[in-house]
Design a protein around this motif. Structure first.
Motif, short mmCIF file in Angstrom:
data_model
loop_
_atom_site.label_atom_id
_atom_site.label_comp_id
_atom_site.label_asym_id
_atom_site.label_seq_id
_atom_site.Cartn_x
_atom_site.Cartn_y
_atom_site.Cartn_z
N SER A 60 0.82 -1.22 0.00
CA SER A 60 0.00 0.00 0.00
C SER A 60 0.85 1.27 0.00
CB SER A 60 -0.98 -0.01 1.18
OG SER A 60 -0.28 -0.09 2.40
N ASN A 61 1.96 1.27 0.74
CA ASN A 61 2.83 2.46 0.74
C ASN A 61 3.40 2.75 -0.64
OD1 ASN A 61 2.39 2.86 3.45
ND2 ASN A 61 4.28 1.88 4.10
N SER A 62 3.88 1.71 -1.31
CA SER A 62 4.46 1.92 -2.64
C SER A 62 3.40 2.30 -3.66
CB SER A 62 5.24 0.68 -3.10
OG SER A 62 4.40 -0.46 -3.13
N ALA A 63 2.19 1.81 -3.48
CA ALA A 63 1.10 2.18 -4.38
C ALA A 63 0.80 3.67 -4.28
CB ALA A 63 -0.14 1.36 -4.07
N GLU A 64 0.96 4.24 -3.09
CA GLU A 64 0.73 5.67 -2.87
C GLU A 64 1.94 6.51 -3.28
OE1 GLU A 64 -2.00 7.38 -1.81
OE2 GLU A 64 -3.11 5.50 -1.93
N SER A 65 3.12 6.05 -2.88
CA SER A 65 4.33 6.87 -3.07
C SER A 65 4.92 6.78 -4.47
CB SER A 65 5.41 6.46 -2.06
OG SER A 65 5.95 5.19 -2.41
N ASP A 66 4.65 5.67 -5.16
CA ASP A 66 5.25 5.43 -6.48
C ASP A 66 6.78 5.41 -6.40
OD1 ASP A 66 5.01 4.83 -9.21
OD2 ASP A 66 5.22 6.93 -9.79
N SER A 67 7.29 4.93 -5.26
CA SER A 67 8.73 4.93 -5.01
C SER A 67 9.24 3.50 -4.81
CB SER A 67 9.03 5.75 -3.76
OG SER A 67 10.42 5.69 -3.46
N LEU A 68 10.32 3.18 -5.48
CA LEU A 68 10.92 1.85 -5.40
C LEU A 68 11.36 1.52 -3.97
CD1 LEU A 68 11.79 -0.64 -7.03
CD2 LEU A 68 13.95 0.53 -7.50
N LYS A 69 11.74 2.52 -3.20
CA LYS A 69 12.20 2.26 -1.83
C LYS A 69 11.09 1.74 -0.91
CE LYS A 69 11.70 6.88 0.18
NZ LYS A 69 10.57 6.53 1.01
N ASP A 70 9.84 1.90 -1.34
CA ASP A 70 8.70 1.48 -0.53
C ASP A 70 8.13 0.12 -0.91
OD1 ASP A 70 8.75 3.79 1.02
OD2 ASP A 70 7.44 4.88 -0.37
N THR A 71 8.82 -0.59 -1.78
CA THR A 71 8.33 -1.90 -2.22
C THR A 71 9.46 -2.92 -2.20
OG1 THR A 71 6.98 -3.01 -3.90
CG2 THR A 71 8.75 -1.57 -4.71
N VAL A 72 9.15 -4.13 -2.59
CA VAL A 72 10.16 -5.18 -2.72
C VAL A 72 10.58 -5.19 -4.19
CG1 VAL A 72 10.66 -7.62 -2.45
CG2 VAL A 72 9.08 -6.50 -0.87
N ASP A 73 11.82 -4.86 -4.42
CA ASP A 73 12.35 -4.74 -5.78
C ASP A 73 12.52 -6.13 -6.40
OD1 ASP A 73 13.73 -4.12 -8.11
OD2 ASP A 73 15.32 -2.99 -7.09
N TYR A 74 11.84 -6.39 -7.50
CA TYR A 74 11.96 -7.71 -8.12
C TYR A 74 13.32 -7.92 -8.76
CZ TYR A 74 9.66 -4.95 -11.83
OH TYR A 74 9.28 -3.97 -12.71
N VAL A 75 14.08 -6.86 -9.01
CA VAL A 75 15.47 -7.02 -9.45
C VAL A 75 16.28 -7.66 -8.32
CG1 VAL A 75 17.56 -5.80 -10.18
CG2 VAL A 75 15.33 -5.12 -11.10
N PHE A 76 16.02 -7.22 -7.09
CA PHE A 76 16.65 -7.82 -5.92
C PHE A 76 16.28 -9.30 -5.80
CE2 PHE A 76 15.38 -9.12 -1.58
CZ PHE A 76 16.62 -9.33 -1.02
N LEU A 77 14.99 -9.61 -5.97
CA LEU A 77 14.54 -11.00 -5.85
C LEU A 77 15.22 -11.89 -6.89
CD1 LEU A 77 10.72 -10.35 -5.31
CD2 LEU A 77 12.42 -10.97 -3.56
N ASN A 78 15.31 -11.42 -8.11
CA ASN A 78 15.97 -12.17 -9.17
C ASN A 78 17.45 -12.39 -8.85
OD1 ASN A 78 16.02 -13.34 -11.94
ND2 ASN A 78 17.35 -11.59 -12.35
N LYS A 79 18.10 -11.37 -8.31
CA LYS A 79 19.52 -11.48 -7.96
C LYS A 79 19.73 -12.52 -6.86
CE LYS A 79 23.54 -8.77 -6.40
NZ LYS A 79 24.24 -9.98 -6.12
N VAL A 80 18.88 -12.51 -5.85
CA VAL A 80 18.99 -13.50 -4.77
C VAL A 80 18.88 -14.91 -5.34
CG1 VAL A 80 17.85 -14.47 -2.72
CG2 VAL A 80 18.19 -11.99 -2.92
N VAL A 81 17.89 -15.14 -6.20
CA VAL A 81 17.72 -16.47 -6.80
C VAL A 81 18.97 -16.85 -7.59
CG1 VAL A 81 16.46 -17.76 -8.56
CG2 VAL A 81 15.21 -16.41 -6.86
#
Length: 120
Positions: free
Chosen positions: A39-60
């Motif tokens: 909900s925060n990222s939906a309001e802020s439109d900011s990458l810092k407020d969500t889980v970055d799927y680039v990060f998720l891909n890198k972890v995998v």
């Protein structure tokens, strides 16, 4: 609560119990689903407020590059690292599939699926 899915991450690496598997490697597929408050990222439109799927891909990709005998071990490492490095994640499910496993038959893939919830 929201869901982020990263589907069909394709990796070639060297997991397995057989010596040949660790020498020649094989193809794998990883699917990841995380639950987080979006909900925060939906309001802020900011990458810092969500889980970055680039990060998720890198972890995998990072964790899949470390050879293991069992897919369960790799899946656990992926989950542990996500929870260690991303506080927004409340629940994560990972599926790790070995494509064309050497099990003496015509099998498309073998998949293990594991889930983990954040401890409060």
């Amino acid at each position: 609560m929201g869901t982020i899915r990263v589907k069909n991450i394709r990796v070639f690496t060297n997991h397995g119990c057989l010596k040949e598997e660790t020498q020649i490697g094989s193809d794998y597929r990883v699917d990841l689903e995380i639950k987080a408050n979006l909900s925060n990222s939906a309001e802020s439109d900011s990458l810092k407020d969500t889980v970055d799927y680039v990060f998720l891909n890198k972890v995998v990709r990072d964790e899949m590059s470390i050879p293991s005998k069992l897919l369960e071990t790799v899946a656990k490492r992926i989950l542990d690292r996500i929870f260690e490095e991303e506080n927004l994640v409340k629940k994560a499910t990972v599926s790790v599939s070995k494509i064309n496993p050497p099990i003496g038959g015509d099998v498309e893939m073998v998949t293990i699926k594991m889930s983990q919830k954040r401890k409060k």
